[in-house]
Design a protein around this motif. Structure first.
Motif, short mmCIF file in Angstrom:
data_model
loop_
_atom_site.label_atom_id
_atom_site.label_comp_id
_atom_site.label_asym_id
_atom_site.label_seq_id
_atom_site.Cartn_x
_atom_site.Cartn_y
_atom_site.Cartn_z
N UNK A 24 0.92 -1.21 0.09
CA UNK A 24 -0.03 0.05 0.03
C UNK A 24 0.76 1.15 0.03
N UNK A 25 1.74 1.17 0.63
CA UNK A 25 2.95 2.44 0.84
C UNK A 25 3.51 2.65 -0.65
N UNK A 26 3.94 1.72 -1.22
CA UNK A 26 4.49 1.34 -2.54
C UNK A 26 3.60 2.09 -3.47
N UNK A 27 2.40 1.56 -3.54
CA UNK A 27 1.15 1.98 -4.39
C UNK A 27 1.03 3.67 -4.42
N UNK A 28 0.92 3.91 -3.08
CA UNK A 28 0.41 5.27 -2.94
C UNK A 28 1.63 6.27 -3.49
N UNK A 29 2.82 6.00 -3.34
CA UNK A 29 4.06 6.72 -3.57
C UNK A 29 4.02 6.80 -5.03
N UNK A 30 3.67 5.93 -5.90
CA UNK A 30 3.37 6.19 -7.26
C UNK A 30 2.02 7.22 -7.62
N UNK A 31 0.94 6.81 -6.99
CA UNK A 31 -0.11 7.77 -7.17
C UNK A 31 0.15 9.24 -6.46
N UNK A 32 1.27 9.17 -5.70
CA UNK A 32 1.39 10.58 -5.41
C UNK A 32 2.47 11.56 -6.16
N UNK A 33 2.80 10.84 -7.38
CA UNK A 33 3.81 11.44 -8.16
C UNK A 33 3.44 12.74 -8.73
N UNK A 34 4.22 13.58 -9.02
CA UNK A 34 3.83 14.89 -9.79
C UNK A 34 3.72 14.62 -11.24
N UNK A 35 4.25 13.52 -11.89
CA UNK A 35 4.40 13.32 -13.18
C UNK A 35 2.97 12.45 -13.19
N UNK A 36 2.07 12.34 -14.13
CA UNK A 36 0.95 11.75 -13.98
C UNK A 36 0.56 10.47 -15.33
N UNK A 98 9.58 3.02 -1.50
CA UNK A 98 8.61 3.85 -2.00
C UNK A 98 9.53 5.06 -2.52
N UNK A 99 8.54 5.81 -3.56
CA UNK A 99 9.37 6.94 -4.31
C UNK A 99 8.93 8.21 -3.79
N UNK A 100 9.87 9.20 -3.74
CA UNK A 100 9.48 10.63 -3.34
C UNK A 100 8.76 11.21 -4.59
N UNK A 101 7.92 12.18 -4.45
CA UNK A 101 6.92 12.75 -5.20
C UNK A 101 7.54 13.22 -6.68
N UNK A 102 8.63 13.65 -6.64
CA UNK A 102 9.06 14.21 -8.05
C UNK A 102 10.06 13.33 -8.80
N UNK A 103 10.09 12.19 -8.46
CA UNK A 103 11.07 10.91 -8.83
C UNK A 103 10.80 10.87 -10.58
N UNK A 104 9.69 10.46 -10.73
CA UNK A 104 9.43 10.33 -12.36
C UNK A 104 9.46 11.64 -13.15
#
Length: 308
Positions: A24-36, A98-104
């Motif tokens: 869940x933590x992992x998926x949320x970190x993708x959904x929270x990306x600034x790149x959509x 988990x990714x930080x929001x601006x990673x992608x």
């Protein structure tokens, strides 16, 4: 990548095995990306827990789920994910990171500005699940050349940091699923043999680890490293490396084997390989430092290993 003004689709490949407690933590970190402009491909490697029940609410237009009929391992599962994906850029994320929001966004910007770059990686935070202590990854390039440096050590590290052009990934035939470990290092070697890569200096990933954990089968880890080292020896034979470069690479290999034995608390063999590393390269200060630490006990060695 086609039209520079068109944002590329990124396929996020997440292999998962018994990760109900972290995914869940992992998926949320993708959904929270600034790149959509992304899709998420989850490959369940035949989990025995309730991983699917945790994932199920996320499934929809952008999140897809596939389950292996038997356990295939991380490398094969990532390849399966790529087979089901559509993006021109592939990004991999382990189901306990988990990714930080601006990673992608940062990675896509580099791809769009540099058509010759095949892979973009980032630094990452190492976070202890037991103590909460956080360190910034500090793998370094041992030689003044990306390709030669990746033969020394895996300075790119975890696949959770990378994004790679699809055509480059397919060109080198993806992950070698024969290897039990080292699939990431082997992949980077083959990519760097043909393509350019670029690193992002700031950490964009949280990588969690157990401070005292010893995971994996020791012999599988050792055998995989031997295979990769043999492949590197062949590369050296086929290319014009200087004697000094060969010494540095060989020293790094011995040092890496020493750390593997130390990981499994076989310090007798660890010290043997640290000494071998110093025979190849007397200037290998890390090998000397860790050799001395290994003589003072495992707690001192492991503490020094984390902080480097």
């Amino acid at each position: 990548m086609g039209n520079k003004n068109q944002l590329p689709l990124v396929s996020v490949i997440i292999p998962a095995y018994n990760r109900a407690h972290t995914i869940k933590m992992t998926l949320d970190s993708v959904l929270n990306q600034t790149y959509k402009n992304y899709e998420i491909i989850i490959v369940d490697d035949n989990s025995k827990d309730n991983t699917y029940e945790v994932i199920k609410p996320y499934l929809g237009d952008k999140v897809f789920y596939y389950k292996n009929e038997k356990n295939l391992g991380g490398g094969k599962s990532r390849n399966v994910g790529v087979e089901h994906s559509n993006g021109s850029i592939l990004a991999f994320l382990d189901s306990d990171d988990e990714w930080l929001p601006e990673k992608l966004e940062k990675q896509v910007n580099i791809f769009m500005a540099n058509e010759d770059i095949a892979l973009v990686y980032t630094k990452f935070y190492l976070i202890s699940e037991t103590s909460g202590k956080k360190f910034v990854s500090i793998e370094t390039k041992r030689l003044n050349n990306d390709f030669k440096s990746i033969l020394c050590n895996n300075f790119i590290a975890t696949t959770s940091t990378i994004a790679v052009r699809r055509e480059a990934f397919l060109d080198i035939n993806g992950f070698d699923d024969y290897l039990k470990t080292c699939q990431d290092w082997d992949l980077y070697i083959r990519i760097l043999k043909k393509y350019k890569v670029k690193g992002i200096e700031e950490p964009c990933v949280n990588y969690y680890y157990h401070t005292e954990s010893i995971t994996g089968n020791a012999q599988n880890v050792i055998n995989s490293h031997i295979i990769v080292n043999e492949r590197i020896d062949k590369i050296i034979e086929e290319n014009n490396f200087t004697p000094e470069e060969i010494k540095v690479i060989k020293s790094c290999h011995a040092e890496r084997m020493a750390h593997i034995y130390a990981k499994f608390k076989d310090f007798k063999n660890a010290r043997k390989y640290f000494i071998e590393a110093l025979k190849y390269d007397k200037k290998n200060k890390k090998a000397l430092k860790h050799l001395l630490a290994s003589c003072l006990g495992d707690k001192i060695y492991f503490k020094l290993k984390k902080t480097k």
